[in-house]
Design an enzyme around this catalytic site. Structure first.
Site, PDB file in Angstrom:
ATOM      1  N   GLY A  82      -3.279  61.393  74.954  1.00  0.00           N
ATOM      2  CA  GLY A  82      -3.160  62.126  73.420  1.00  0.00           C
ATOM      3  C   GLY A  82      -3.783  61.049  72.501  1.00  0.00           C
ATOM      4  O   GLY A  82      -3.889  59.859  72.947  1.00  0.00           O
ATOM      5  N   GLY A  83      -3.821  61.493  71.267  1.00  0.00           N
ATOM      6  CA  GLY A  83      -4.277  60.670  70.260  1.00  0.00           C
ATOM      7  C   GLY A  83      -5.785  60.455  70.127  1.00  0.00           C
ATOM      8  O   GLY A  83      -6.668  61.155  70.680  1.00  0.00           O
ATOM      9  N   GLN A  84      -6.162  59.792  69.031  1.00  0.00           N
ATOM     10  CA  GLN A  84      -7.345  59.349  68.789  1.00  0.00           C
ATOM     11  C   GLN A  84      -7.970  58.118  69.114  1.00  0.00           C
ATOM     12  O   GLN A  84      -7.371  57.600  70.278  1.00  0.00           O
ATOM     13  CB  GLN A  84      -7.546  59.269  67.182  1.00  0.00           C
ATOM     14  CG  GLN A  84      -7.057  60.801  66.514  1.00  0.00           C
ATOM     15  CD  GLN A  84      -8.410  61.691  66.525  1.00  0.00           C
ATOM     16  OE1 GLN A  84      -9.544  61.384  66.710  1.00  0.00           O
ATOM     17  NE2 GLN A  84      -8.113  63.083  66.554  1.00  0.00           N
ATOM     18  N   ALA A 168       0.154  50.595  69.719  1.00  0.00           N
ATOM     19  CA  ALA A 168      -0.253  51.902  69.597  1.00  0.00           C
ATOM     20  C   ALA A 168       0.169  52.676  71.072  1.00  0.00           C
ATOM     21  O   ALA A 168       0.488  52.072  71.738  1.00  0.00           O
ATOM     22  CB  ALA A 168      -1.718  52.098  69.821  1.00  0.00           C
ATOM     23  N   GLY A 170      -0.225  56.165  73.760  1.00  0.00           N
ATOM     24  CA  GLY A 170      -1.066  57.302  74.040  1.00  0.00           C
ATOM     25  C   GLY A 170      -0.659  57.799  75.284  1.00  0.00           C
ATOM     26  O   GLY A 170      -0.564  56.953  76.330  1.00  0.00           O
ATOM     27  N   GLY A 181       0.085  54.811  78.224  1.00  0.00           N
ATOM     28  CA  GLY A 181       1.398  54.198  77.977  1.00  0.00           C
ATOM     29  C   GLY A 181       1.065  53.345  76.327  1.00  0.00           C
ATOM     30  O   GLY A 181       0.880  54.128  75.616  1.00  0.00           O
ATOM     31  N   VAL A 182       1.555  52.285  76.694  1.00  0.00           N
ATOM     32  CA  VAL A 182       1.739  51.596  75.176  1.00  0.00           C
ATOM     33  C   VAL A 182       1.079  50.215  75.110  1.00  0.00           C
ATOM     34  O   VAL A 182       0.924  49.431  76.208  1.00  0.00           O
ATOM     35  CB  VAL A 182       3.409  51.207  74.962  1.00  0.00           C
ATOM     36  CG1 VAL A 182       3.878  50.583  75.877  1.00  0.00           C
ATOM     37  CG2 VAL A 182       3.547  50.839  73.374  1.00  0.00           C
ATOM     38  N   SER A 183       0.493  49.842  74.025  1.00  0.00           N
ATOM     39  CA  SER A 183      -0.189  48.616  73.832  1.00  0.00           C
ATOM     40  C   SER A 183       0.530  47.902  72.624  1.00  0.00           C
ATOM     41  O   SER A 183       0.885  48.488  71.670  1.00  0.00           O
ATOM     42  CB  SER A 183      -1.623  48.663  73.412  1.00  0.00           C
ATOM     43  OG  SER A 183      -1.727  49.229  72.432  1.00  0.00           O
ATOM     44  N   CYS A 199      -6.406  55.014  65.742  1.00  0.00           N
ATOM     45  CA  CYS A 199      -5.801  56.162  65.596  1.00  0.00           C
ATOM     46  C   CYS A 199      -6.187  57.210  64.794  1.00  0.00           C
ATOM     47  O   CYS A 199      -5.310  58.158  64.498  1.00  0.00           O
ATOM     48  CB  CYS A 199      -4.333  55.741  65.644  1.00  0.00           C
ATOM     49  SG  CYS A 199      -3.876  54.446  66.684  1.00  0.00           S
TER      50      CYS A 199
END
Length: 239
Positions: A82-84, A168, A170, A181-183, A199
Site C-alpha cells: 500500500g501507499g505511495q 514509513a 507499507g 513492513g516498516v522502515s 509517501c
C-alpha cells in the site's frame, strides 16, 4: 535470495524466527516475501526479516508517477504494498514482519496500529518522541524539539508544518498473512528523499536519528525494533 543465501534464523520467545539478510536488492527481497507467503501453511512460524537495501525508490499500488520528481540514477521499482513512493537505502533499518493475522486474532487496522506502536517505543528507547499524524501512516517527530515535544498544539492548517517523517509503513496482506513492513531512518543519505514527494506529500521533510543528534548503529536500532514488533505481534498464549 535463494536457499543458499537464507541466513540462519534465531528464535523469539513467541516462536517466531528472525532472519538478518544484510544488504540485499529490493526486488529480490520482494520476490522472496511473495514466495514465502504463498508457500506457508497454518502451522508455518512467523518470521521477521531484517534487511537493508541498496538505493531504490519503491512505488505502492496507488503510487502516482508525478510523485517521483527526478529519480536520477536510483531505480524505481513497482511494488504491491500500500501507499505511495518512498526511498530505501543504506543506514536505514527495514523490518518485514511475515505474520499470520488469524493467529493474532486481529485485522489490518489493528496490525498497522501495532506496527506504529513498535516504532514509537523504539524511538522512545533512544530518547526521541515519535507520534502518529491522522490519515498519514508512519511516524513523525517535532523538528523543533524531537527529544521533548510531540505534535505541536493548536490549529494546524498544514498538518505537516514543523514535522519530519522518520519511519514509513507499507504492507500487503495475502490470505490473512502479511509481508512488506516498516522502515526506520537511522543514519543515511537523506538527499534522495528530495527527489520524491515522500509517501505522496509534497514538501514533507524526512529525517533520521543522526540528524536529530542521536548517534546509534542500525544494528542497535534493529534489535530494539524487532523486539518491540515481536512483543506486539506474538499470538496470545494458550492455556
Amino acid at each position: 535470495m535463494n536457499h543458499r543465501t537464507v541466513p540462519v534464523a534465531s528464535a523469539l520467545s513467541g516462536g517466531a524466527l528472525v532472519r538478518a539478510w544484510g544488504l540485499v536488492p529490493y526486488d529480490e527481497t520482494f520476490a522472496a516475501m511473495q514466495a514465502f507467503t504463498a508457500a506457508r501453511g497454518p502451522d508455518t512460524p512467523d518470521e521477521f526479516w531484517w534487511v537493508a537495501h541498496p538505493p531504490v525508490f519503491t512505488q505502492g499500488v496507488a503510487g502516482k508517477a508525478e510523485h517521483v520528481l527526478g529519480a536520477g540514477d536510483i531505480p524505481v521499482v513497482q511494488s504491491n504494498r500500500g501507499g505511495q513512493v518512498t526511498y530505501h537505502g543504506p543506514g536505514q533499518v527495514v523490518v518485514y514482519p511475515l505474520v499470520d493475522l488469524r493467529r493474532l486474532g486481529i485485522y489490518v487496522k489493528e496490525y498497522v496500529f501495532r506496527l506504529e506502536a513498535a516504532v514509537i517505543q523504539t524511538l522512545e528507547r533512544f530518547g526521541v518522541i515519535g507520534f502518529r499524524v491522522e490519515s498519514a501512516p508512519g511516524i513523525y517527530v517535532n523538528l523543533a524539539d524531537p527529544l521533548n515535544a510531540g505534535l505541536p498544539a493548536g490549529p494546524r492548517q498544514d498538518p505537516f508544518a514543523g514535522l519530519g517523517k522518520i519511519s514509513a509503513l507499507g504492507i500487503k496482506v495475502s490470505n490473512h498473512c502479511t509481508y512488506h513492513g516498516v522502515s526506520l531512518n537511522v543514519a543515511m543519505d537523506l538527499e534522495p528523499f528530495h527527489r520524491i514527494n515522500p509517501c505522496g506529500y509534497a514538501g514533507l521533510a524526512t529525517v533520521d536519528l543522526a540528524t536529530l543528534g542521536v548517534h546509534v548503529t542500525p544494528e542497535a536500532v534493529a534489535a530494539v525494533l524487532i523486539e518491540r514488533l515481536a512483543a506486539h505481534l506474538s499470538p496470545p498464549a494458550t492455556a
